[in-house]
Design a protein around this motif. Structure first.
Motif, PDB file in Angstrom:
ATOM      1  N   THR A  59       0.817  -1.223   0.000  1.00 47.64           N
ATOM      2  CA  THR A  59       0.000   0.000   0.000  1.00 47.64           C
ATOM      3  C   THR A  59       0.849   1.271   0.000  1.00 47.64           C
ATOM      4  O   THR A  59       0.383   2.322  -0.441  1.00 47.64           O
ATOM      5  CB  THR A  59      -0.932   0.005   1.219  1.00 47.64           C
ATOM      6  OG1 THR A  59      -0.151  -0.202   2.410  1.00 47.64           O
ATOM      7  CG2 THR A  59      -1.987  -1.089   1.114  1.00 47.64           C
ATOM      8  N   ALA A  60       2.083   1.177   0.481  1.00 50.32           N
ATOM      9  CA  ALA A  60       2.966   2.352   0.523  1.00 50.32           C
ATOM     10  C   ALA A  60       3.958   2.380  -0.630  1.00 50.32           C
ATOM     11  O   ALA A  60       4.749   3.318  -0.756  1.00 50.32           O
ATOM     12  CB  ALA A  60       3.728   2.383   1.850  1.00 50.32           C
ATOM     13  N   VAL A  79       7.134  -5.612   0.070  1.00 50.49           N
ATOM     14  CA  VAL A  79       8.183  -5.105  -0.809  1.00 50.49           C
ATOM     15  C   VAL A  79       9.457  -4.931   0.009  1.00 50.49           C
ATOM     16  O   VAL A  79       9.425  -4.373   1.106  1.00 50.49           O
ATOM     17  CB  VAL A  79       7.792  -3.746  -1.427  1.00 50.49           C
ATOM     18  CG1 VAL A  79       8.896  -3.265  -2.374  1.00 50.49           C
ATOM     19  CG2 VAL A  79       6.466  -3.842  -2.165  1.00 50.49           C
ATOM     20  N   GLN A  80      10.563  -5.411  -0.533  1.00 49.83           N
ATOM     21  CA  GLN A  80      11.861  -5.226   0.125  1.00 49.83           C
ATOM     22  C   GLN A  80      12.787  -4.471  -0.815  1.00 49.83           C
ATOM     23  O   GLN A  80      12.928  -4.843  -1.985  1.00 49.83           O
ATOM     24  CB  GLN A  80      12.477  -6.569   0.510  1.00 49.83           C
ATOM     25  CG  GLN A  80      13.800  -6.446   1.251  1.00 49.83           C
ATOM     26  CD  GLN A  80      14.261  -7.756   1.837  1.00 49.83           C
ATOM     27  OE1 GLN A  80      13.510  -8.434   2.553  1.00 49.83           O
ATOM     28  NE2 GLN A  80      15.496  -8.146   1.539  1.00 49.83           N
ATOM     29  N   VAL A  81      13.417  -3.421  -0.305  1.00 52.70           N
ATOM     30  CA  VAL A  81      14.246  -2.540  -1.119  1.00 52.70           C
ATOM     31  C   VAL A  81      15.577  -2.282  -0.415  1.00 52.70           C
ATOM     32  O   VAL A  81      15.630  -2.172   0.809  1.00 52.70           O
ATOM     33  CB  VAL A  81      13.519  -1.193  -1.361  1.00 52.70           C
ATOM     34  CG1 VAL A  81      14.471  -0.158  -1.960  1.00 52.70           C
ATOM     35  CG2 VAL A  81      12.316  -1.395  -2.274  1.00 52.70           C
ATOM     36  N   THR A  82      16.640  -2.188  -1.222  1.00 55.85           N
ATOM     37  CA  THR A  82      17.943  -1.751  -0.719  1.00 55.85           C
ATOM     38  C   THR A  82      18.360  -0.501  -1.480  1.00 55.85           C
ATOM     39  O   THR A  82      18.347  -0.491  -2.715  1.00 55.85           O
ATOM     40  CB  THR A  82      19.016  -2.830  -0.886  1.00 55.85           C
ATOM     41  OG1 THR A  82      18.624  -4.008  -0.180  1.00 55.85           O
ATOM     42  CG2 THR A  82      20.359  -2.341  -0.342  1.00 55.85           C
ATOM     43  N   THR A  83      18.707   0.537  -0.754  1.00 54.45           N
ATOM     44  CA  THR A  83      19.198   1.774  -1.346  1.00 54.45           C
ATOM     45  C   THR A  83      20.405   2.246  -0.559  1.00 54.45           C
ATOM     46  O   THR A  83      20.862   1.562   0.364  1.00 54.45           O
ATOM     47  CB  THR A  83      18.098   2.859  -1.372  1.00 54.45           C
ATOM     48  OG1 THR A  83      18.568   3.979  -2.144  1.00 54.45           O
ATOM     49  CG2 THR A  83      17.755   3.332   0.034  1.00 54.45           C
ATOM     50  N   THR A  84      20.942   3.386  -0.916  1.00 57.75           N
ATOM     51  CA  THR A  84      22.077   3.938  -0.185  1.00 57.75           C
ATOM     52  C   THR A  84      21.858   5.424   0.044  1.00 57.75           C
ATOM     53  O   THR A  84      21.289   6.108  -0.813  1.00 57.75           O
ATOM     54  CB  THR A  84      23.406   3.696  -0.941  1.00 57.75           C
ATOM     55  OG1 THR A  84      24.513   4.041  -0.113  1.00 57.75           O
ATOM     56  CG2 THR A  84      23.480   4.491  -2.226  1.00 57.75           C
ATOM     57  N   VAL A  85      22.273   5.906   1.206  1.00 59.65           N
ATOM     58  CA  VAL A  85      22.125   7.323   1.560  1.00 59.65           C
ATOM     59  C   VAL A  85      23.416   7.778   2.231  1.00 59.65           C
ATOM     60  O   VAL A  85      24.193   6.974   2.737  1.00 59.65           O
ATOM     61  CB  VAL A  85      20.940   7.552   2.528  1.00 59.65           C
ATOM     62  CG1 VAL A  85      19.643   7.052   1.927  1.00 59.65           C
ATOM     63  CG2 VAL A  85      21.186   6.900   3.883  1.00 59.65           C
ATOM     64  N   THR A 125       4.812   5.106   5.915  1.00 58.23           N
ATOM     65  CA  THR A 125       4.194   3.798   6.174  1.00 58.23           C
ATOM     66  C   THR A 125       3.426   3.775   7.493  1.00 58.23           C
ATOM     67  O   THR A 125       3.001   2.711   7.932  1.00 58.23           O
ATOM     68  CB  THR A 125       5.273   2.699   6.219  1.00 58.23           C
ATOM     69  OG1 THR A 125       6.188   2.987   7.293  1.00 58.23           O
ATOM     70  CG2 THR A 125       6.035   2.614   4.902  1.00 58.23           C
ATOM     71  N   SER A 126       3.258   4.950   8.102  1.00 57.18           N
ATOM     72  CA  SER A 126       2.611   5.039   9.422  1.00 57.18           C
ATOM     73  C   SER A 126       3.306   4.128  10.431  1.00 57.18           C
ATOM     74  O   SER A 126       2.668   3.482  11.271  1.00 57.18           O
ATOM     75  CB  SER A 126       1.117   4.692   9.314  1.00 57.18           C
ATOM     76  OG  SER A 126       0.456   5.587   8.439  1.00 57.18           O
ATOM     77  N   GLY A 127       4.616   4.065  10.309  1.00 54.89           N
ATOM     78  CA  GLY A 127       5.406   3.282  11.251  1.00 54.89           C
ATOM     79  C   GLY A 127       5.536   1.817  10.894  1.00 54.89           C
ATOM     80  O   GLY A 127       6.253   1.076  11.578  1.00 54.89           O
ATOM     81  N   GLU A 128       4.886   1.387   9.806  1.00 59.37           N
ATOM     82  CA  GLU A 128       4.905  -0.025   9.435  1.00 59.37           C
ATOM     83  C   GLU A 128       6.032  -0.311   8.432  1.00 59.37           C
ATOM     84  O   GLU A 128       5.792  -0.742   7.307  1.00 59.37           O
ATOM     85  CB  GLU A 128       3.553  -0.429   8.839  1.00 59.37           C
ATOM     86  CG  GLU A 128       2.380  -0.292   9.793  1.00 59.37           C
ATOM     87  CD  GLU A 128       2.530  -1.188  11.016  1.00 59.37           C
ATOM     88  OE1 GLU A 128       2.944  -2.359  10.857  1.00 59.37           O
ATOM     89  OE2 GLU A 128       2.238  -0.713  12.136  1.00 59.37           O
ATOM     90  N   VAL A 129       7.244  -0.050   8.837  1.00 57.52           N
ATOM     91  CA  VAL A 129       8.407  -0.359   8.014  1.00 57.52           C
ATOM     92  C   VAL A 129       9.422  -1.097   8.866  1.00 57.52           C
ATOM     93  O   VAL A 129       9.628  -0.765  10.039  1.00 57.52           O
ATOM     94  CB  VAL A 129       9.036   0.929   7.416  1.00 57.52           C
ATOM     95  CG1 VAL A 129       9.507   1.860   8.510  1.00 57.52           C
ATOM     96  CG2 VAL A 129      10.180   0.582   6.467  1.00 57.52           C
ATOM     97  N   ASP A 130      10.022  -2.120   8.289  1.00 59.04           N
ATOM     98  CA  ASP A 130      11.060  -2.887   8.988  1.00 59.04           C
ATOM     99  C   ASP A 130      12.417  -2.545   8.378  1.00 59.04           C
ATOM    100  O   ASP A 130      12.628  -2.757   7.176  1.00 59.04           O
ATOM    101  CB  ASP A 130      10.811  -4.388   8.854  1.00 59.04           C
ATOM    102  CG  ASP A 130       9.548  -4.842   9.561  1.00 59.04           C
ATOM    103  OD1 ASP A 130       9.256  -4.281  10.628  1.00 59.04           O
ATOM    104  OD2 ASP A 130       8.856  -5.739   9.032  1.00 59.04           O
ATOM    105  N   ILE A 131      13.321  -2.012   9.193  1.00 60.12           N
ATOM    106  CA  ILE A 131      14.699  -1.787   8.755  1.00 60.12           C
ATOM    107  C   ILE A 131      15.451  -3.089   8.988  1.00 60.12           C
ATOM    108  O   ILE A 131      15.740  -3.466  10.128  1.00 60.12           O
ATOM    109  CB  ILE A 131      15.362  -0.625   9.518  1.00 60.12           C
ATOM    110  CG1 ILE A 131      14.507   0.640   9.413  1.00 60.12           C
ATOM    111  CG2 ILE A 131      16.771  -0.394   8.981  1.00 60.12           C
ATOM    112  CD1 ILE A 131      14.321   1.162   8.014  1.00 60.12           C
ATOM    113  N   ILE A 132      15.758  -3.785   7.921  1.00 60.93           N
ATOM    114  CA  ILE A 132      16.336  -5.123   8.020  1.00 60.93           C
ATOM    115  C   ILE A 132      17.844  -5.067   8.242  1.00 60.93           C
ATOM    116  O   ILE A 132      18.408  -5.817   9.035  1.00 60.93           O
ATOM    117  CB  ILE A 132      16.024  -5.939   6.752  1.00 60.93           C
ATOM    118  CG1 ILE A 132      14.502  -6.083   6.609  1.00 60.93           C
ATOM    119  CG2 ILE A 132      16.685  -7.313   6.804  1.00 60.93           C
ATOM    120  CD1 ILE A 132      14.077  -6.673   5.289  1.00 60.93           C
ATOM    121  N   GLU A 133      18.504  -4.169   7.518  1.00 55.66           N
ATOM    122  CA  GLU A 133      19.963  -4.100   7.624  1.00 55.66           C
ATOM    123  C   GLU A 133      20.452  -2.698   7.319  1.00 55.66           C
ATOM    124  O   GLU A 133      19.903  -2.008   6.454  1.00 55.66           O
ATOM    125  CB  GLU A 133      20.622  -5.088   6.651  1.00 55.66           C
ATOM    126  CG  GLU A 133      22.143  -5.138   6.755  1.00 55.66           C
ATOM    127  CD  GLU A 133      22.765  -6.130   5.783  1.00 55.66           C
ATOM    128  OE1 GLU A 133      23.878  -6.590   6.082  1.00 55.66           O
ATOM    129  OE2 GLU A 133      22.151  -6.430   4.743  1.00 55.66           O
TER     130      GLU A 133
END
Length: 230
Positions: free
Chosen positions: A142-143, A167-173, A189-197
């Motif tokens: 949805t996001a 959805v799983q995404v890898t980016t760089t900042v 995501t209204s807080g509904e995001v998982d930072i995996i790595e």
């Protein structure tokens, strides 16, 4: 942040029938620089001279040059001076000369070795290395449209993606922009995001654009504020 070369570079120059071959490469350690020099000298063992210079360390504390039989300070120092003038770190250069039968004089040698080095650097691409973080995160479909548009508009590179139940995404900042980027993800995501790595790394920037796998992306901006860059 420091400047270095993005990849190996090479140049060829003919001056009064003498051939000069410039080669530059990234070298993170003195040992790596010496290994590069040894490999070129083995490859070009029939050359008249293989003159060298390198600068190692982000502060440039390790510097060395070698005239390899050319008149003193007509080869190694000019090569080193070009590296220093470009404010480079972790870089090594070898300029090979095949003598063409005509003496160039001190001034001619200095110009030839300097030019061969400068042109090899152009081929190699001089980049700025910035502290960065590769972030892998997961969120609901949805996001996805909102996040995808946000990343595209701001030039965040897509390093990897996977689609399953989420959805799983890898980016760089930039490292200094990590908190702002993750704050955006939480808002989107209204807080509904998982930072995996989160993996700290360095990323090259060339003429204001991020390089990933030799592809230039528009410079990435975090938090919508270009002043946040280091």
């Amino acid at each position: 942040m420091y400047k270095t070369v993005y990849r190996k570079g090479e140049s060829r120059l003919i001056e009064k029938k003498s051939e000069f071959i410039g080669r530059v490469a990234y070298a993170e350690t003195k040992e790596a620089a010496e290994a590069f020099i040894a490999a070129i000298r083995e490859k070009e063992k029939d050359a008249t001279h293989n003159c060298t210079a390198y600068i190692i360390g982000e502060e440039g504390l390790i510097q060395k040059y070698d005239d390899d039989g050319e008149p003193q300070k007509t080869a190694g120092p000019p090569i080193l001076e070009v590296l220093k003038r470009n404010d480079l770190r972790n870089v090594v250069c070898v300029v090979t000369r095949y003598f063409g039968g005509t003496l160039l004089g001190a001034g001619g040698l200095i110009r030839a070795y300097s030019t061969a080095t400068s042109e090899a650097l152009i081929d190699a691409k001089v980049v700025e290395m910035h502290e960065a973080v590769d972030i892998t995160f997961r969120y609901a479909y949805t996001a996805h449209g909102t996040i995808e548009n946000y990343m595209r508009e701001r030039g965040y590179p897509l390093l990897d993606s996977a689609f399953s139940d989420q959805v799983q995404v890898t980016t760089t900042v930039y490292l200094s922009g990590k908190d702002a980027f993750e704050s955006y993800l939480k808002d989107a995501t209204s807080g509904e995001v998982d930072i995996i790595e989160e993996k700290e790394t360095e990323r090259p920037v060339y003429e204001g654009k991020l390089l990933v796998d030799d592809v230039a992306y528009e410079q990435f901006i975090y938090g919508g504020n270009d002043e946040a860059r280091d």
